[in-house]
Design a protein around this motif. Structure first.
Motif, PDB file in Angstrom:
ATOM      1  N   THR A 109       0.670  -1.177   0.150  1.00 42.60           N
ATOM      2  CA  THR A 109      -0.234   0.059  -0.235  1.00 42.60           C
ATOM      3  C   THR A 109       1.404   1.584   0.113  1.00 42.60           C
ATOM      4  O   THR A 109       0.645   2.575  -0.787  1.00 42.60           O
ATOM      5  CB  THR A 109      -1.309   0.002   1.122  1.00 42.60           C
ATOM      6  N   GLN A 110       2.032   0.697   0.244  1.00 36.81           N
ATOM      7  CA  GLN A 110       2.661   2.149   0.697  1.00 36.81           C
ATOM      8  C   GLN A 110       3.569   2.764  -0.873  1.00 36.81           C
ATOM      9  O   GLN A 110       3.380   4.292  -1.358  1.00 36.81           O
ATOM     10  CB  GLN A 110       3.853   2.199   2.075  1.00 36.81           C
ATOM     11  N   ASP A 113       0.485   4.711  -2.535  1.00 35.09           N
ATOM     12  CA  ASP A 113      -0.122   5.760  -1.960  1.00 35.09           C
ATOM     13  C   ASP A 113       1.774   6.966  -2.385  1.00 35.09           C
ATOM     14  O   ASP A 113       1.624   7.888  -2.704  1.00 35.09           O
ATOM     15  CB  ASP A 113       0.458   6.052  -0.676  1.00 35.09           C
ATOM     16  N   LYS A 114       2.785   6.002  -2.127  1.00 36.35           N
ATOM     17  CA  LYS A 114       3.816   7.124  -3.428  1.00 36.35           C
ATOM     18  C   LYS A 114       3.787   7.536  -4.302  1.00 36.35           C
ATOM     19  O   LYS A 114       4.299   8.650  -4.287  1.00 36.35           O
ATOM     20  CB  LYS A 114       5.545   6.521  -1.993  1.00 36.35           C
ATOM     21  N   LYS A 117       1.291  10.549  -4.929  1.00 29.04           N
ATOM     22  CA  LYS A 117       1.880  11.176  -4.440  1.00 29.04           C
ATOM     23  C   LYS A 117       2.896  11.423  -5.516  1.00 29.04           C
ATOM     24  O   LYS A 117       3.426  12.702  -5.491  1.00 29.04           O
ATOM     25  CB  LYS A 117       2.232  11.486  -3.386  1.00 29.04           C
ATOM     26  N   ASP A 150       2.001   1.652   9.851  1.00 32.36           N
ATOM     27  CA  ASP A 150       2.474   1.573   8.231  1.00 32.36           C
ATOM     28  C   ASP A 150       3.522   0.419   7.626  1.00 32.36           C
ATOM     29  O   ASP A 150       3.387   0.977   6.373  1.00 32.36           O
ATOM     30  CB  ASP A 150       2.303   3.128   7.404  1.00 32.36           C
ATOM     31  N   SER A 195      -6.062  10.769   8.720  1.00 28.83           N
ATOM     32  CA  SER A 195      -5.245  10.511   8.164  1.00 28.83           C
ATOM     33  C   SER A 195      -3.984  10.564   8.975  1.00 28.83           C
ATOM     34  O   SER A 195      -4.084  10.801   9.786  1.00 28.83           O
ATOM     35  CB  SER A 195      -4.491  11.101   7.176  1.00 28.83           C
TER      36      SER A 195
END
Ligand code: TYM
Length: 330
Positions: A109-110, A113-114, A117, A150, A195
């Motif tokens: 998931t990171q 997400d990244k 971004k 996380d 968040s």
């Protein structure tokens, strides 16, 4: 020393730390050094997945080292080192890249997400980052990996990779366990309590930095989003803002969430926020004094990472030698 359980963890060298780092891991790192054989790393290779100014990256390593010591890590008790000074990390990272499936990395998931971004720089390092992290952990025959919530998925992948490798080549790596607290492993933003608190939040007053002044801290806590109920009660789903402040308070004070509820029974959010703000200010005061002293003492910080990196390399090189032998790398 060797019969104590081994801990490895790290923080990315991306600049100043925030309260989420402090509550989620840093405070725990300090407690753990009394009981375990701890390796704490400045993860500066990991920081390269986002484009950085070299001078800043160098400075960030010093800032993180100073934060480690200011929070109470003791170089006599823990091995404190720089990832870039122990070349075995990059080497085992590469080996593990070759044993990690694209499908596994795609599920992280990171990464999702990244890459959302940093849509203009979705580089291969961002994708294979969990394999480098697995290398960090497995090099030290680590038993426990303390992190925030996380990072759990990355530690679980590390376990899968270790098991895969051991199955193919015989016992090589200890299978590490994630070590995540029930309370405090996910500190949320003060303005957006749905968040996690993060340095990259663009919302003003959302993140408390460890080097914020007492006035800034009080102001941010007083502005923190709550709800209209006016009751200090822990209920993450319906009262995320209040619950987050309660978590912060309970960890800093070393009391349970129930005790926080009792303490503020019948009191309003005004009193509660003042108490939370003051607790944070008081907790960070010695940290800040020490940090300001250390950050100007580069020589001392250099002596710490030089000795720490030497000790870390001693352990890491044994594991890497074994891996290379098993793989047929001369
Ligand atoms: P990083 O640098 O993003 O964060 C460092 C640690 O702080 C925790 N954390 C939080 N905990 C609670 N609430 C928050 N809001 C919060 N924000 C951050 C993170 O969970 C993490 O434990 N990949 C890692 C660094 C790393 C590492 C390792 C960790 C590299 N190699 C090996 C453990 C073992 C990272 O990016 O963490």
């Amino acid at each position: 020393m060797e019969d104590k359980k081994i801990i490895l963890s790290g923080i990315q060298a991306t600049g100043d730390l925030h309260l989420g780092h402090y509550i989620g891991v840093l405070k725990r790192f300090v407690e753990m050094q009394e009981k375990y054989n701890c390796y704490y790393m400045v993860a500066n290779l990991h920081a390269l997945t986002v484009r950085r100014d070299p001078e800043e990256l160098r400075e960030n390593a010093y800032k993180l080292l100073a934060s480690y010591i200011a929070a109470g890590l003791d170089p006599e008790k823990s091995t404190i080192f720089l990832q870039s000074q122990v070349h075995e990390h990059a080497e085992l990272g590469w080996v593990l890249d070759c044993y990690t499936y694209m499908g596994e990395l795609n599920r992280m998931t990171q990464f999702k997400d990244k890459s959302a971004k940093h849509a203009d720089n979705i580089n291969a390092g961002l994708f294979t980052y969990p394999a480098l992290m697995a290398g960090d952990i497995l090099l030290y025959q680590t038993d426990l990996v303390p992190t925030g919530e996380d990072q759990k998925q990355h530690v679980e992948l590390t376990r899968d990779l270790a098991e895969r490798f051991n199955k193919l080549y015989g016992d090589t790596f200890k299978i590490p366990e994630p070590f995540i607290e029930k309370v405090g492993a996910r500190i949320m933003g003060l303005q957006d309590p749905t968040s996690k608190m993060s340095k990259s939040s663009t919302i003003p007053n959302d993140t408390i930095m460890l080097i914020d002044t007492p006035d800034e801290i009080m102001k941010k806590v007083k502005k923190a989003v709550t709800d209209s109920e006016g009751i200090v009660k822990f209920d993450v789903a319906n009262k995320p803002g209040v619950s987050n402040l309660m978590t912060i308070y309970s960890i800093i004070k070393g009391i349970s969430i129930e005790d926080v509820e009792k303490e503020f029974d019948g009191k309003g959010y005004g009193d509660f926020k003042t108490a939370v703000g003051e607790a944070i200010v008081k907790e960070l005061e010695p940290f800040q004094t020490k940090y300001n002293e250390l950050i100007n003492n580069k020589e001392y910080l250099e002596s710490i990472y030089t000795e720490g990196s030497r000790k870390a390399a001693e352990k890491a090189s044994k594991t890497l030698r074994d891996v290379y032998d098993k793989l047929g790398l001369i």
